[in-house]
Design an enzyme around this catalytic site. Structure first.
Site, PDB file in Angstrom:
ATOM      1  N   ASP A  25     -14.017  -4.516  -3.741  1.00  0.00           N
ATOM      2  CA  ASP A  25     -15.053  -3.589  -3.243  1.00  0.00           C
ATOM      3  C   ASP A  25     -15.972  -3.073  -4.351  1.00  0.00           C
ATOM      4  O   ASP A  25     -17.022  -2.515  -4.056  1.00  0.00           O
ATOM      5  CB  ASP A  25     -14.390  -2.378  -2.557  1.00  0.00           C
ATOM      6  CG  ASP A  25     -13.476  -2.793  -1.423  1.00  0.00           C
ATOM      7  OD1 ASP A  25     -13.692  -3.884  -0.873  1.00  0.00           O
ATOM      8  OD2 ASP A  25     -12.544  -2.029  -1.094  1.00  0.00           O
ATOM      9  N   ARG A  63       0.831  -1.206   0.000  1.00  0.00           N
ATOM     10  CA  ARG A  63       0.000   0.000   0.000  1.00  0.00           C
ATOM     11  C   ARG A  63       0.872   1.265   0.000  1.00  0.00           C
ATOM     12  O   ARG A  63       0.389   2.352   0.282  1.00  0.00           O
ATOM     13  CB  ARG A  63      -0.945  -0.011   1.202  1.00  0.00           C
ATOM     14  CG  ARG A  63      -2.023  -1.098   1.129  1.00  0.00           C
ATOM     15  CD  ARG A  63      -3.177  -0.786   2.037  1.00  0.00           C
ATOM     16  NE  ARG A  63      -4.194  -1.835   2.075  1.00  0.00           N
ATOM     17  CZ  ARG A  63      -5.209  -1.927   1.221  1.00  0.00           C
ATOM     18  NH1 ARG A  63      -5.346  -1.044   0.258  1.00  0.00           N
ATOM     19  NH2 ARG A  63      -6.087  -2.910   1.332  1.00  0.00           N
ATOM     20  N   GLU A 112     -18.625  -3.897   6.341  1.00  0.00           N
ATOM     21  CA  GLU A 112     -17.680  -3.434   7.380  1.00  0.00           C
ATOM     22  C   GLU A 112     -17.764  -1.912   7.585  1.00  0.00           C
ATOM     23  O   GLU A 112     -17.417  -1.411   8.643  1.00  0.00           O
ATOM     24  CB  GLU A 112     -16.245  -3.835   7.019  1.00  0.00           C
ATOM     25  CG  GLU A 112     -15.749  -3.236   5.719  1.00  0.00           C
ATOM     26  CD  GLU A 112     -14.324  -3.629   5.359  1.00  0.00           C
ATOM     27  OE1 GLU A 112     -13.645  -4.262   6.169  1.00  0.00           O
ATOM     28  OE2 GLU A 112     -13.896  -3.284   4.234  1.00  0.00           O
TER      29      GLU A 112
HETATM   30  O1  F6P Z   1      -9.988  -2.706  -0.649  1.00  0.00           O
HETATM   31  C1  F6P Z   1     -10.027  -4.061  -0.443  1.00  0.00           C
HETATM   32  C2  F6P Z   1     -10.142  -4.378   1.021  1.00  0.00           C
HETATM   33  O2  F6P Z   1     -10.168  -5.776   1.145  1.00  0.00           O
HETATM   34  C3  F6P Z   1     -11.330  -3.728   1.729  1.00  0.00           C
HETATM   35  O3  F6P Z   1     -12.532  -4.427   1.501  1.00  0.00           O
HETATM   36  C4  F6P Z   1     -10.863  -3.754   3.155  1.00  0.00           C
HETATM   37  O4  F6P Z   1     -11.447  -2.699   3.880  1.00  0.00           O
HETATM   38  C5  F6P Z   1      -9.381  -3.532   3.020  1.00  0.00           C
HETATM   39  O5  F6P Z   1      -9.019  -3.889   1.724  1.00  0.00           O
HETATM   40  C6  F6P Z   1      -8.548  -4.329   3.987  1.00  0.00           C
HETATM   41  O6  F6P Z   1      -7.232  -3.939   3.839  1.00  0.00           O
HETATM   42  P1  F6P Z   1      -5.952  -4.693   4.418  1.00  0.00           P
HETATM   43  O7  F6P Z   1      -5.745  -5.915   3.579  1.00  0.00           O
HETATM   44  O8  F6P Z   1      -4.858  -3.712   4.274  1.00  0.00           O
HETATM   45  O9  F6P Z   1      -6.284  -5.066   5.822  1.00  0.00           O
END
Ligand code: F6P
Length: 366
Positions: A135, A74, A230
């Site tokens: 998403d 990220r 969520e």
């Molecule tokens: O954007 C995809 C996603 O899976 C979302 O649905 C969720 O909020 C987020 O990424 C979770 O992110 P990470 O894998 O950084 O915990």
């Protein structure tokens, strides 16, 4: 003239990423004689010049593999965490691009990646992107790859939760991913026959949710499945967040907003306890989490990712840069990145799926 292509995957992984890499790579090589390299772990690999050659053998056998063979992160070009600092490493990335004599950098990602890719474009690079995320919230495209697989997994989970909820006469609250949008919860909730669906776009009233469950009990149905996104939250929390975000400049307001966001993150647990108290039915919570992003991509995601990848190679051949390869029905469209960046595709309140759910008698909590 041979065209040199760089590819990276950034943000959360998503089923179909390898199918998209294969789609652009194979089409690029076979149809247009391009040379392809990949950068490892998103923008970090571009900064650190960590590459992998994407030749015929590297692209072979990856269609059905989940995740991304390139790795992801990220990390953002402008705010790269290095030691305990975040540093703007844009120039270093621009240098890597030129070191490899690239004609274009292909960035596969969700909303954040579109933004970071646009930033590199503003710094002089030829960029083309593809929309991936479970998403389904990237603007200006009909679909994103990853969504269909996650929808299938979440629906199967709801299917399985039905028999245990039914046997124990319980409420089962199932939390589905989706970040700040409700596409996944709404889609899986309808497909899995949930009794209540709660999404961020429609803040809920817990008493109304409880009443819809009590009505089910009066109708002889002693169990209920609540699919909750969520990002969903109760109406009063939503109002407090709206007020706090209007004045988020001061330190105090920022801290308050953070506290409210933390409350939002635990709202599924709170909701489950409240429903137990308000209905007298034993309640349990299941958080599906990252299982929704794992494993092999569905056929629909493989097909979508492959055709976006193939179109991407064609656009590159035609010299079309600064665009996202959007899905438009069975076809594709190059959409200027300016029109994509900074927007999020949320569920419209008058969307046909919302109407379908309401007409089926599913409570949306409002
Ligand atoms: O954007 C995809 C996603 O899976 C979302 O649905 C969720 O909020 C987020 O990424 C979770 O992110 P990470 O894998 O950084 O915990």
């Amino acid at each position: 003239m041979t065209q040199y292509i760089g590819v990276l995957t950034a943000g959360g992984d998503s089923p179909g990423l390898n199918a998209a890499i294969r789609g652009v790579g194979k089409t690029g090589m076979n149809a247009y004689g391009m040379q392809i390299i990949g950068f490892r772990d998103g923008f970090r690999g571009l900064m650190e010049n960590r590459t992998v050659t994407l030749n015929a053998s590297a692209l072979s056998g990856i269609l059905t593999i989940g995740g991304t063979i390139l790795g992801t992160s990220r990390d953002k070009p402008q705010k790269m965490p290095i030691g305990n600092k975040t540093i703007d490493m844009t120039d270093v990335m621009v240098e890597t691009y030129h070191k490899h004599h690239l004609d274009v950098l292909v960035c596969l990602g969700g909303g954040g990646t579109q933004k970071n890719a646009f930033h590199l474009m503003q710094n002089g690079l030829n960029i083309i992107t593809m929309p991936k995320t479970i998403d389904n919230d990237v603007a200006m495209t009909d679909a994103t790859f990853g969504y269909d697989t996650a929808l299938t997994i979440a629906t199967e989970a709801i299917d399985r939760l039905h028999s245990t909820a039914h046997s124990h006469h319980r409420i089962i609250v199932v939390e589905v991913m989706g970040h700040n949008t409700g596409w996944l919860a709404l889609g899986a909730g309808i497909a899995g026959g949930a009794d209540v669906i709660l999404i961020p776009e429609i803040p809920y009233n817990v008493e109304k949710v409880a009443e819809s469950i009590r009505q089910r009990v009066r109708d002889g149905k002693g169990f209920s499945i609540v699919a909750v996104s969520e990002g969903a939250m109760p109406q009063e929390l939503n109002e407090r967040i709206q007020v706090a975000s209007k004045d988020s400049k001061s330190k105090k307001a920022k801290a308050e907003l953070e506290a409210l966001e933390a409350e939002r993150l635990t709202s599924t647990q709170t909701l489950t306890q409240q429903l137990e108290a308000l209905t007298g039915l034993e309640s349990r919570v299941t958080i599906l989490g990252h299982v929704q992003r794992g494993g092999i991509p569905s056929p629909a995601d493989r097909l979508l990712a492959t055709r976006l990848g193939a179109a991407c190679a064609r656009y590159i051949h035609e010299g079309i840069f600064g665009v996202m390869v959007a899905a438009r029905g069975d076809s594709t469209e190059p959409v200027p990145l300016e029109q994509v960046v900074g927007k999020r595709k949320t569920v419209p309140l008058d969307h046909p799926w919302v109407e379908t759910a309401r007409n089926l008698g599913i409570s949306l909590g409002d």
